[in-house]
Structures are given as C-alpha cells and as structure tokens.
Motif scaffolding. Structure first.
Motif, short mmCIF file in Angstrom:
data_model
loop_
_atom_site.label_atom_id
_atom_site.label_comp_id
_atom_site.label_asym_id
_atom_site.label_seq_id
_atom_site.Cartn_x
_atom_site.Cartn_y
_atom_site.Cartn_z
N GLU A 64 -9.32 -4.44 10.10
CA GLU A 64 -8.24 -4.14 11.06
C GLU A 64 -6.88 -4.31 10.39
O GLU A 64 -5.98 -3.48 10.54
CB GLU A 64 -8.29 -5.10 12.27
CG GLU A 64 -9.40 -4.82 13.27
CD GLU A 64 -9.30 -3.43 13.90
OE1 GLU A 64 -8.18 -2.90 14.00
OE2 GLU A 64 -10.36 -2.88 14.26
N ALA A 65 -6.72 -5.42 9.66
CA ALA A 65 -5.43 -5.71 9.00
C ALA A 65 -5.12 -4.64 7.96
O ALA A 65 -3.97 -4.15 7.87
CB ALA A 65 -5.48 -7.09 8.36
N ALA A 66 -6.15 -4.25 7.19
CA ALA A 66 -5.93 -3.22 6.15
C ALA A 66 -5.59 -1.88 6.80
O ALA A 66 -4.76 -1.11 6.29
CB ALA A 66 -7.18 -3.09 5.28
N ALA A 67 -6.22 -1.60 7.95
CA ALA A 67 -5.95 -0.33 8.65
C ALA A 67 -4.54 -0.32 9.23
O ALA A 67 -3.84 0.69 9.16
CB ALA A 67 -6.98 -0.14 9.77
N LYS A 68 -4.13 -1.46 9.75
CA LYS A 68 -2.79 -1.54 10.35
C LYS A 68 -1.70 -1.32 9.29
O LYS A 68 -0.66 -0.72 9.57
CB LYS A 68 -2.64 -2.93 10.98
CG LYS A 68 -1.62 -3.01 12.07
CD LYS A 68 -1.76 -4.30 12.84
CE LYS A 68 -0.42 -4.66 13.45
NZ LYS A 68 -0.26 -6.07 13.65
N ALA A 69 -1.95 -1.82 8.09
CA ALA A 69 -0.94 -1.72 7.02
C ALA A 69 -1.00 -0.38 6.28
O ALA A 69 -0.09 -0.05 5.51
CB ALA A 69 -1.14 -2.85 6.02
#
Ligand code: NAP
Length: 493
Positions: A64-69
C-alpha cells in the motif's frame, strides 16, 4: 526491540543508535503481532539485537505504501531523482566506517571486506544518479514508410526486492538505486541473518530526501507466503531476487502465476583456471581475492581451481603458504583477514564437503577441519588432487576452501570449467592474451576475469547464464532496463 548492550559495544561501536523496526511508508513500526527475529553475531554466536518479524498484514501495508508513493516518484523530475540518489551516495561515504562496523558485526566479515562492500554499495547510488538523467527512448521510420516508431521507457511499477546475507549493503543498493533511478517504488526484504544494515540504510535514504513510501523495508521468518501475497497484488510488477538457485526456482514459479517480470541473481560455481604461462605471483594474488573476499562467502568465489601441470606445484605451494598465514578472527577485529561463516549450518556444510573430497582422494595442504571455540569459524583450507566427482566440484562451498585439480590440455580445462549447471563467473590466468580471449569465449559464464581476481563493478553488467540467473545488474543501461518497460507508440503525422 530487544538489545543486549554487552554485545553491542564491541570496539566502541554500538548498534543502539540505529532504528530497526519495519520501515513502511516512511515510519518505523513493530510487526502487527509483535514477534521478533534475533540477530546473531557469527563471531561469538551471541544475540546482538532483534528486529520485527513481519506478518502478511505488514506486507500488505508495505505494498500500500509503495503504491501510494508510486505516482509522485514516477513524476519526480529525473534531475531531482538523480540528486537524491547522489545524496544517498554522499551519506554512505560519510558514514562508511560506521556502516562497515555494522556489516562486520552482523555478517562476521573482516572489517577490510566490510569497508570494501560499503564503497562498492555506495557506488551504485553514484552510478545510478548519473544514469537517471540519461534514460532515452528511440524514434525511427517504419520500414513501410507509413508511420513513425516511437519507443518510450517507463518505470515498470512496484518492485519486490529480496536479498541475501553475504553482502547486506551492496545486494540491496544494487537493486534499490537503479529501481529508484527508473522511477519505481520498492519493498526490500533483506535476509533474516543481516537485517541491521538494511534498516540503517533505510534511515539514510530518508535523510537523503527519498520520499516516504518509495523505499519500504521488512524482515520476516515467513518469506514464502509474504512474497506470494505481495506478488499476487496486481500493482506489483517486478521481482528482483538475489540468493540461491533453489529459492530462485521456487520464486520464478510463484511469479509465473501473475506473469511478474523477474531478475534473478543466483548461485555460482566459478572455475579459476591457471595456465603454465601465467604470471605466478599475479595468479596467486588473484586467487586470494577470488577465493577469500568475504572468506569465500561470495557468489563469484573461485569454487574450483584448475591448474596446468607445469605450474601446478609452485601454485599449490604458494597458495598453501598464503592461506595458512591468514589471520582468522572476529570480523570487527582490525587485523582479522578471515572472519567466521554466517551460521553453524554453513560450517557443517563446508565440513561435509571437505570430508567428502578427502574420502575421494583429495590431499589436505592446510586447514581441513573445524575449529573449536565460540563462533562459526572454519580455517583457510587448501586441497590438492580434488577429483571431478567430489561434491565440492558441483556445489557452492561458500567458505574459505580452495580445491585444486591438475590439468594438462586447454580443452580439458574448458571441459572441467563447463561441467556445472552454474554459469556466473570464471577466472583465467595466462600471459597469452589470444588464448585468454579464446578460452573466455568458450567458458559458459556471464562474467570472466582475465588475469583479474575481481570483476564486480557498478559500471559493468553483473549476472549469470545457465542456472546462475536471468538478467543483469549494473552496467551502462542493463541495470536500469530491468526496472523499465518499453512502450511503443505508432505515430502517423
Ligand atoms: P537464500 O537462502 O536463497 O536466501 C536469499 C533471500 O531469499 C533471503 O532474504 C531469504 O530470506 C529469502 N528467501 C528464502 N526462502 C524464500 C522464499 N521461499 N520466498 C521468498 N524469499 C525467500 O540464499 P542465501 O543463503 O541468503 O544466500 C546465498 C546464496 O546467494 C548463494 O547461492 C549465492 O551464490 C547467492 N548469491 C548470488 C549473487 C549473485 O549476484 N548472483 C550474489 C550474492 C549471493 P531469509 O533470510 O529470511 O531466509
């Protein structure tokens, strides 16, 4: 986190200054179920720290964090990405001594090898900072003349990066730097034995200006299910793995389910071939580097030494003297030249391979049996007359053992060299450059050291053929290309 201060203050160095929680979305956290993984100093066998043992929930949070960034990083100007990567390089250089101590402490390698690793690892940031602004496309006219062909290179998407314990810094930066240069966001899963370096570097990236979520780091004792869960997320488009061929095969099958692009840097079984006309001292210098960098715990390590009859005795005797003179000790001791192996299991494997070779007729010139005392040590060992059917001629030794086999003719040396499922690295020593080039072209390997015992260089494509892997890391365009996808646009105007 669970720290033992008595083990941490070795040589005045203290890992308590480093964060080592899971690093997800720019924040440090414990695992969702609070479980921990002990980190052991291989020089003593003592537990020196503990890091979180990530769960499936944590892995999902990392994706999720990688997708958000992802979008923000992809749209960040190449020049800006380049400057951030350059800052990562500078910070690594500024902190190289501290990072080297941390690597020595958790991996056991001699400090001089750890210093070499930090310098090598930092270079991936400098090199990829320079490459980030030189990613170009192609433009041409279709053969039919009806349209133009435009090719653009785009970041491939979210990348899962998995690394081994033998180069805790360099194997991570060799993937993270080109992925970030290409505009990708990543999740790094370092080896459970050496997580502290990966977390220390994560803190450094954030200081260098890498935005939250662009690099995420998690440790786990459950890598199979967590990796499968991450690869099953359609936003994840790349798996870049460095480790054993066995695990690589499993991961390729797993990635196939979701048609994920894979780069695989796998095991090796490097031959080191010395011809009669070689410069003896240069060949010995090269053998010591090719065999003993990281105490033999390197994928490029010379695993089999084939020496032509005319130079055989002088070479074997010279190698015995040099190996027997090496100082064995804790990695963090300033004068250590050969540190411990990573685990007791690694020592047991080396012992099994040496006993097997001796039972088949190999002669022990020095070393050859396990050392008493604390820590996971095996002495520098030279074996002569190692027969081709010895197990160590076919398996990675991954330790300080140099098995020598005599040969007569060039064709015999080439046949020996290629008698393996691996094809990562090979070394050739001869003063006849024509022969060197001929033999280099006939040996099945991705990398050849011709009169050189060291070939790793961020500016050169690193990788293997056969069961040693797929794809290349580093090099002028190879490393970044692994993290990009070509987009072809047919244009009529
Ligand atoms: P390994 O056992 O294959 O482990 C490598 C990494 O994979 C570790 O992070 C490990 O996690 C993880 N892993 C293990 N099983 C997994 C699974 N089922 N799914 C996902 N991840 C999994 O290799 P190693 O013993 O650490 O490293 C030594 C090997 O690496 C040698 O064969 C060496 O030749 C090779 N190597 C190759 C290169 C190259 O560039 N070609 C460079 C360095 C090393 P855990 O630590 O948690 O088990």
């Amino acid at each position: 986190m669970n720290l033992n201060p008595h083990q941490l203050d070795q040589d005045g160095y203290d890992v308590r200054g480093f964060s080592h929680g899971l690093y997800i979305g720019g924040t440090w956290r414990q695992s969702s179920d609070g479980r921990l993984i002990d980190v052991v100093d291989p020089s003593s066998g003592a537990v020196i720290a503990a890091v979180p043992d990530a769960t499936l929930e944590d892995a999902t949070a990392a994706v999720e964090a990688a997708a958000k960034a992802a979008r923000g990083w992809r749209e960040t100007a190449p020049r800006k990405r380049s400057e951030i990567l350059r800052r990562c390089f500078e910070l690594m250089v500024e902190r190289s001594e501290t990072l080297a101590m941390l690597i020595s402490l958790e991996n056991g390698k001699a400090l001089r090898d750890a210093r070499g690793e930090v310098a090598y690892a930092a270079e991936f940031f400098r090199w990829n900072a320079e490459e980030a602004v030189r990613i170009t496309g192609e433009f041409g006219t279709a053969p039919s003349g009806t349209n133009r062909i435009m090719v653009d290179y785009e970041p491939i998407g979210i990348c899962v990066l998995i690394t081994p314990w033998n180069f805790p810094a360099a194997m991570a930066t060799r993937k993270i730097a080109p992925a970030l240069a290409a505009g990708c966001t990543v999740i790094l899963k370092p080896a459970s034995e050496t997580p502290l370096t990966a977390y220390a570097l994560a803190a450094l990236y954030s200081e260098a200006g890498v935005p939250a979520g662009v690099v995420n780091v998690l440790t786990t004792t459950n890598p199979g299910p967590l990796t499968s869960a991450m690869l099953a997320d359609p936003r994840v488009r790349k798996l870049s793995f460095t480790g054993s061929t066995g695990v690589g095969r499993t991961l390729l099958a797993e990635a196939a389910k979701n048609v994920i692009s894979c780069s695989m840097e796998l095991g090796g079984n490097a031959p080191f071939v010395v011809f009669d006309d070689a410069d003896l001292e240069a060949a010995l210098d090269g053998a010591m580097i090719a065999k003993m960098r990281n105490a033999g715990e390197a994928c490029t390590a010379a695993n089999r030494l084939y020496v032509q009859s005319g130079i055989h005795d002088a070479f074997a005797d010279g190698l015995r003297k040099r190996m027997a003179a090496l100082r064995v000790g804790a990695g963090t001791n300033a004068d250590t030249e050969c540190g411990p192996m990573i685990t007791k299991r690694a020592v047991d494997k080396i012992d099994r391979l040496v006993n097997d070779a001796v039972s088949r007729g190999a002669k022990v010139l020095c070393g050859g049996s396990t050392l008493e005392g604390e820590g996971f040590f095996y002495p520098p060992t030279v074996l002569a007359d190692v027969p081709p059917d010895a197990a160590m001629a076919h398996e990675e030794i991954f330790g300080p053992v140099a098995p020598i086999t005599r040969f007569e003719a060039e064709a015999e040396a080439i046949a020996h060299a290629n008698d393996t499922e691996y094809g990562l690295a090979a070394y050739i020593y001869t003063r006849d450059v024509g022969r060197g080039m001929r033999v280099a072209s006939r040996i099945e390997a991705g990398m050849i050291g011709l009169n050189r015992g060291l070939m790793s260089d961020p500016a050169a494509p690193f990788g293997g053929v056969k069961q040693s892997g797929l794809g290349r890391e580093g090099g002028q365009h190879h490393g970044i290309a692994e993290f990009m996808e070509a987009k072809y646009i047919a244009v009529t105007f």
